[in-house]
Scaffold this motif. Structure first.
Motif, mmCIF file in Angstrom:
data_model
loop_
_atom_site.group_PDB
_atom_site.id
_atom_site.type_symbol
_atom_site.label_atom_id
_atom_site.label_comp_id
_atom_site.label_asym_id
_atom_site.label_seq_id
_atom_site.Cartn_x
_atom_site.Cartn_y
_atom_site.Cartn_z
ATOM 1 N N LEU A 245 2.666 -0.776 -4.455
ATOM 2 C CA LEU A 245 2.365 0.111 -3.338
ATOM 3 C C LEU A 245 0.883 0.465 -3.460
ATOM 4 N N ASP A 246 0.062 -0.089 -2.569
ATOM 5 C CA ASP A 246 -1.388 0.101 -2.615
ATOM 6 C C ASP A 246 -1.802 1.270 -1.722
ATOM 7 N N LEU B 186 3.013 0.187 -9.378
ATOM 8 C CA LEU B 186 3.945 -0.918 -9.541
ATOM 9 C C LEU B 186 5.348 -0.510 -9.103
ATOM 10 N N LEU B 187 5.950 -1.323 -8.232
ATOM 11 C CA LEU B 187 7.320 -1.092 -7.797
ATOM 12 C C LEU B 187 8.311 -1.907 -8.624
ATOM 13 N N ASN B 188 8.015 -3.170 -8.847
ATOM 14 C CA ASN B 188 8.854 -3.992 -9.713
ATOM 15 C C ASN B 188 8.089 -5.254 -10.112
ATOM 16 N N ALA B 189 8.594 -5.921 -11.155
ATOM 17 C CA ALA B 189 8.010 -7.176 -11.651
ATOM 18 C C ALA B 189 9.140 -8.121 -12.020
ATOM 19 N N PHE C 260 0.525 1.690 -13.233
ATOM 20 C CA PHE C 260 -0.624 2.048 -12.391
ATOM 21 C C PHE C 260 -1.740 1.033 -12.575
ATOM 22 N N ASP C 261 -2.390 0.702 -11.484
ATOM 23 C CA ASP C 261 -3.543 -0.194 -11.511
ATOM 24 C C ASP C 261 -4.621 0.368 -10.584
ATOM 25 N N MET C 262 -5.862 -0.019 -10.842
ATOM 26 C CA MET C 262 -6.992 0.396 -10.006
ATOM 27 C C MET C 262 -7.892 -0.804 -9.799
ATOM 28 N N ALA C 263 -8.351 -0.988 -8.560
ATOM 29 C CA ALA C 263 -9.194 -2.140 -8.237
ATOM 30 C C ALA C 263 -10.383 -1.706 -7.394
ATOM 31 N N VAL C 264 -11.474 -2.458 -7.530
ATOM 32 C CA VAL C 264 -12.617 -2.349 -6.630
ATOM 33 C C VAL C 264 -12.385 -3.319 -5.479
ATOM 34 N N THR C 265 -12.628 -2.875 -4.254
ATOM 35 C CA THR C 265 -12.400 -3.736 -3.088
ATOM 36 C C THR C 265 -13.715 -4.011 -2.359
ATOM 37 N N LEU C 266 -13.883 -5.240 -1.934
ATOM 38 C CA LEU C 266 -15.021 -5.669 -1.122
ATOM 39 C C LEU C 266 -14.476 -6.470 0.047
ATOM 40 N N GLY C 267 -15.092 -6.327 1.220
ATOM 41 C CA GLY C 267 -14.539 -7.041 2.354
ATOM 42 C C GLY C 267 -15.502 -7.245 3.505
ATOM 43 N N LEU C 268 -15.085 -8.142 4.401
ATOM 44 C CA LEU C 268 -15.765 -8.408 5.662
ATOM 45 C C LEU C 268 -14.747 -8.274 6.779
ATOM 46 N N GLY C 269 -15.177 -7.749 7.919
ATOM 47 C CA GLY C 269 -14.271 -7.598 9.047
ATOM 48 C C GLY C 269 -14.936 -7.965 10.356
ATOM 49 N N TYR C 270 -14.117 -8.450 11.295
ATOM 50 C CA TYR C 270 -14.632 -8.834 12.601
ATOM 51 C C TYR C 270 -13.603 -8.466 13.664
ATOM 52 N N GLU C 271 -14.069 -7.801 14.734
ATOM 53 C CA GLU C 271 -13.189 -7.414 15.832
ATOM 54 C C GLU C 271 -13.118 -8.571 16.831
ATOM 55 N N LEU D 239 -8.227 -2.514 -14.607
ATOM 56 C CA LEU D 239 -7.371 -1.947 -15.642
ATOM 57 C C LEU D 239 -6.459 -3.032 -16.213
ATOM 58 N N ASN D 240 -6.206 -2.940 -17.505
ATOM 59 C CA ASN D 240 -5.243 -3.833 -18.125
ATOM 60 C C ASN D 240 -3.841 -3.417 -17.683
ATOM 61 N N ILE D 241 -3.108 -4.344 -17.088
ATOM 62 C CA ILE D 241 -1.786 -3.979 -16.573
ATOM 63 C C ILE D 241 -0.661 -4.333 -17.544
ATOM 64 N N GLN D 242 -0.994 -4.976 -18.659
ATOM 65 C CA GLN D 242 0.030 -5.365 -19.629
ATOM 66 C C GLN D 242 0.174 -4.312 -20.724
ATOM 67 N N LYS D 243 1.395 -3.899 -20.986
ATOM 68 C CA LYS D 243 1.624 -2.836 -21.954
ATOM 69 C C LYS D 243 1.409 -3.278 -23.395
#
Length: 244
Positions: free
Chosen positions: A139-140, A164-167, A190-201, A217-221
């Motif tokens: 769930l982002d 995280l909902l499930n794996a 829990f995870d955290m990411a940096v996002t970069l993007g381009l958009g066009y209408e 973040l390391n997502i492996q326990k």
């Protein structure tokens, strides 16, 4: 007696005439006032006090819109440090769907947040006949700022917390699924990411976006298995269905 009747009739006639004149005068004044007020609302221009700062686009500052979004994702799990340098597992395809809210700060800058259901993961070929796929469902909550370069073109950057909902682990032997195991306990919630993007209408109220999410973040326990991080490319369609 006849004189009295005539006087009464005359008074009544005068009263009727006065009432009609009063109503006509009130209606005329009221209608003129309403017309003047309407014209002032439509044609008036605000003159700010001397020395005050006025935003360059007041309408955009007040606009808020609701958007639906959906798209395809190509994701992988990378066994590496924060900025790479390790082995990346093969990418798998997933999808995302969600809702978002967007508001404009001025004519050039906008902000967006929302909630999104997404699937991520990777694929590992253990042998020529055996393949394992790790599928992670999140769930982002994207939090991004957009800068409008041209009227229909913009760039974006931000952060994205994910829960995280499930794996699941899917193991295939010679193209046939032989195992589907819940491995949620192996991953951090829990995870955290940096996002970069381009958009066009492309059309009114309809946009396409190309985004990259770089998980840091390391997502492996279990530290014995090393560190892995999410890497996701996505191509999405964004549709605005309400604004005010």
């Amino acid at each position: 007696m006849k004189k009295v009747k005539k006087i009464v009739k005359g008074v009544l006639s005068l009263v009727v005439v006065c009432m009609n004149y009063s109503c006509f005068t009130y209606d005329s004044i009221h209608g003129e006032t309403s017309l003047n007020l309407s014209n002032q609302v439509v044609n008036s221009s605000y003159s700010p006090p001397s020395g005050s700062v006025v935003p360059d686009n007041l309408e955009n500052m007040q606009s808020v819109s609701l958007k639906s979004q959906m798209g395809l994702e190509s994701s992988s799990l990378t066994a590496s440090g924060l900025f790479g340098g390790g082995d990346a597992q093969d990418a798998i395809f997933g999808f995302h769907v969600g809702l978002g809210a967007e508001g404009a700060f001025n004519s050039k800058w906008r902000g967006r947040t929302g909630i999104r259901y997404s699937t991520k993961g990777s694929k590992v070929d253990l042998s020529e006949q055996t393949t394992n796929k790790t599928r992670l469902t999140y769930l982002d909550i994207p939090l991004s700022t957009q800068y409008i370069i041209k009227p229909n073109f913009y760039v974006s950057a931000g952060l994205q917390p994910s829960f995280l909902l499930n794996a699941n682990l899917e193991s295939n032997f010679r193209g046939e699924e032989i195992r589907d195991i819940d491995i949620s306990d192996n991953y951090n919630g829990f995870d955290m990411a940096v996002t970069l993007g381009l958009g066009y209408e492309v059309f009114e109220h309809t946009k396409i976006e190309l985004l990259y999410n770089h998980g840091f973040l390391n997502i492996q326990k279990d530290a014995d298995f090393g560190e892995i991080r999410n890497r996701v490319f996505s191509l999405g369609l964004v549709y605005q269905f309400k604004s005010w």
